[in-house]
Design an enzyme around this catalytic site. Structure first.
Site, PDB file in Angstrom:
ATOM      1  N   THR A  75      16.733  43.796  12.707  1.00  0.00           N
ATOM      2  CA  THR A  75      17.235  43.076  11.536  1.00  0.00           C
ATOM      3  C   THR A  75      18.646  43.531  11.249  1.00  0.00           C
ATOM      4  O   THR A  75      19.019  43.787  10.124  1.00  0.00           O
ATOM      5  CB  THR A  75      16.336  43.332  10.312  1.00  0.00           C
ATOM      6  OG1 THR A  75      16.250  44.745  10.084  1.00  0.00           O
ATOM      7  CG2 THR A  75      14.950  42.785  10.525  1.00  0.00           C
ATOM      8  N   GLY A  76      19.450  43.626  12.285  1.00  0.00           N
ATOM      9  CA  GLY A  76      20.751  44.262  12.180  1.00  0.00           C
ATOM     10  C   GLY A  76      21.731  43.578  11.265  1.00  0.00           C
ATOM     11  O   GLY A  76      22.626  44.208  10.745  1.00  0.00           O
ATOM     12  N   CYS A  77      21.631  42.259  11.053  1.00  0.00           N
ATOM     13  CA  CYS A  77      22.596  41.620  10.169  1.00  0.00           C
ATOM     14  C   CYS A  77      21.947  41.195   8.872  1.00  0.00           C
ATOM     15  O   CYS A  77      22.398  40.294   8.192  1.00  0.00           O
ATOM     16  CB  CYS A  77      23.256  40.421  10.848  1.00  0.00           C
ATOM     17  SG  CYS A  77      22.148  39.067  11.184  1.00  0.00           S
ATOM     18  N   GLY A  78      20.838  41.848   8.521  1.00  0.00           N
ATOM     19  CA  GLY A  78      20.212  41.572   7.237  1.00  0.00           C
ATOM     20  C   GLY A  78      19.009  40.676   7.354  1.00  0.00           C
ATOM     21  O   GLY A  78      17.973  40.966   6.793  1.00  0.00           O
ATOM     22  N   CYS A 132      18.577  38.818  10.662  1.00  0.00           N
ATOM     23  CA  CYS A 132      18.365  38.514  12.069  1.00  0.00           C
ATOM     24  C   CYS A 132      17.018  39.059  12.538  1.00  0.00           C
ATOM     25  O   CYS A 132      16.655  40.178  12.230  1.00  0.00           O
ATOM     26  CB  CYS A 132      19.467  39.141  12.924  1.00  0.00           C
ATOM     27  SG  CYS A 132      21.111  38.604  12.466  1.00  0.00           S
TER      28      CYS A 132
END
Length: 285
Positions: free
Chosen positions: A120-123, A125
């Site tokens: 969930t690296g970009c919030g 994703c």
């Protein structure tokens, strides 16, 4: 107890948050060799009870705050004491943030994890379910009021605290400000949501209630930032950049006063202006 017991936290030295890099820079008509600071971007893996929950790229600083804040804003804990232990383990590939939850919280985590997939690296994703991406944000009580001048003073206060951005000009900040105490805490990261998670963890660990102040963001305001701020209990958010339409709708629904496009003495109030006193409402063509 508002904080984790110090014996429950193990922190090994992570990589530095910034490194010096060489470049060629055009200065006038000349191309010259130069050096600048670049923010480090490291893979951070969050594991809960030995199971990897998420892997994201982040600045390797304040990772204990990051771990607590991530668990808090993801709804896995309600307070730092809900964590049995937390370890920061650097590896050749990145840094592992190992969090151990007691049995009752472990059950909450297992249920939460079934609705998520991968990083969930970009919030947002990697989140598998559309309903999960648009997940519930708790209602925020109408705590306190602020003067218009507070917004300007608060945003002006954060520049001095952005030490990593002063080096790199490439990271976001999330900060917390109160009329009585001024700038209480500030955290930086290459990811805007990571910075907010770190801030949430920093406040939670020292027992500071977000309900009495203003959350400041140096980024645009997207829906996951409203979700995280609502979980913090923050009644007001002020940001340098503009919000998305989804963020405005969610802020309206959960009772957050959303202020954005804060530039000098100018700003725009999108939701719940009742928390701003001495305001003047006028129609602008």
């Amino acid at each position: 107890m508002s904080d984790l017991d110090s014996d429950s936290i193990f922190v090994a030295a992570p990589p530095p948050p910034a490194v010096s890099v060489e470049c060629l820079a055009q200065r006038g008509k000349d191309l010259v060799r130069s050096v600048r600071a670049a923010p480090e971007e490291t893979a951070i893996a969050f594991t809960f009870n030995g199971i990897t929950h998420a892997v994201m790229m982040a600045t390797p600083a304040d990772l204990d705050d990051f771990g607590v804040g991530f668990a808090l804003t993801e709804g896995l804990i309600e307070k730092p004491a809900d964590i049995s232990s937390l370890e920061i383990i650097p590896t050749e590939l990145g840094v592992e943030v190992r969090i151990w939850l007691p049995e009752d919280r472990g059950e909450t985590y297992s249920a939460r994890r079934r609705s998520m997939a991968g990083p969930t690296g970009c919030g947002l994703c990697g989140i598998e379910s559309l309903s999960e991406a648009m997940r519930f944000a708790p209602a925020v009580p109408s705590a306190g009021v602020f003067e218009r001048g507070d917004i300007v003073k608060a945003m002006a206060s954060i520049q001095a605290g952005q030490t990593l951005n002063a080096q790199t000009h490439a990271v976001h900040a999330a900060a917390f400000w109160t009329p009585a105490g001024g700038l209480i805490a500030l955290r930086e990261d290459v990811g805007r949501h990571n910075a907010l998670d770190k801030l949430a963890g920093a406040l939670c660990r020292v027992g500071v209630c977000a309900g009495g102040g203003l959350v400041l963001l140096t980024s645009r305001v997207s829906i996951e930032l409203i979700q995280k701020a609502a979980r913090m209990g923050a009644p007001m958010i002020a940001a340098v950049s503009a919000p998305t339409a989804a963020a405005i709708r969610l802020a309206e629904d959960c009772g957050v006063t959303l202020i954005a496009v804060v530039r000098g003495a100018d700003f725009e109030i999108f939701t719940h202006p009742e928390r701003i006193v001495d305001r003047v409402i006028a129609n602008v063509a």
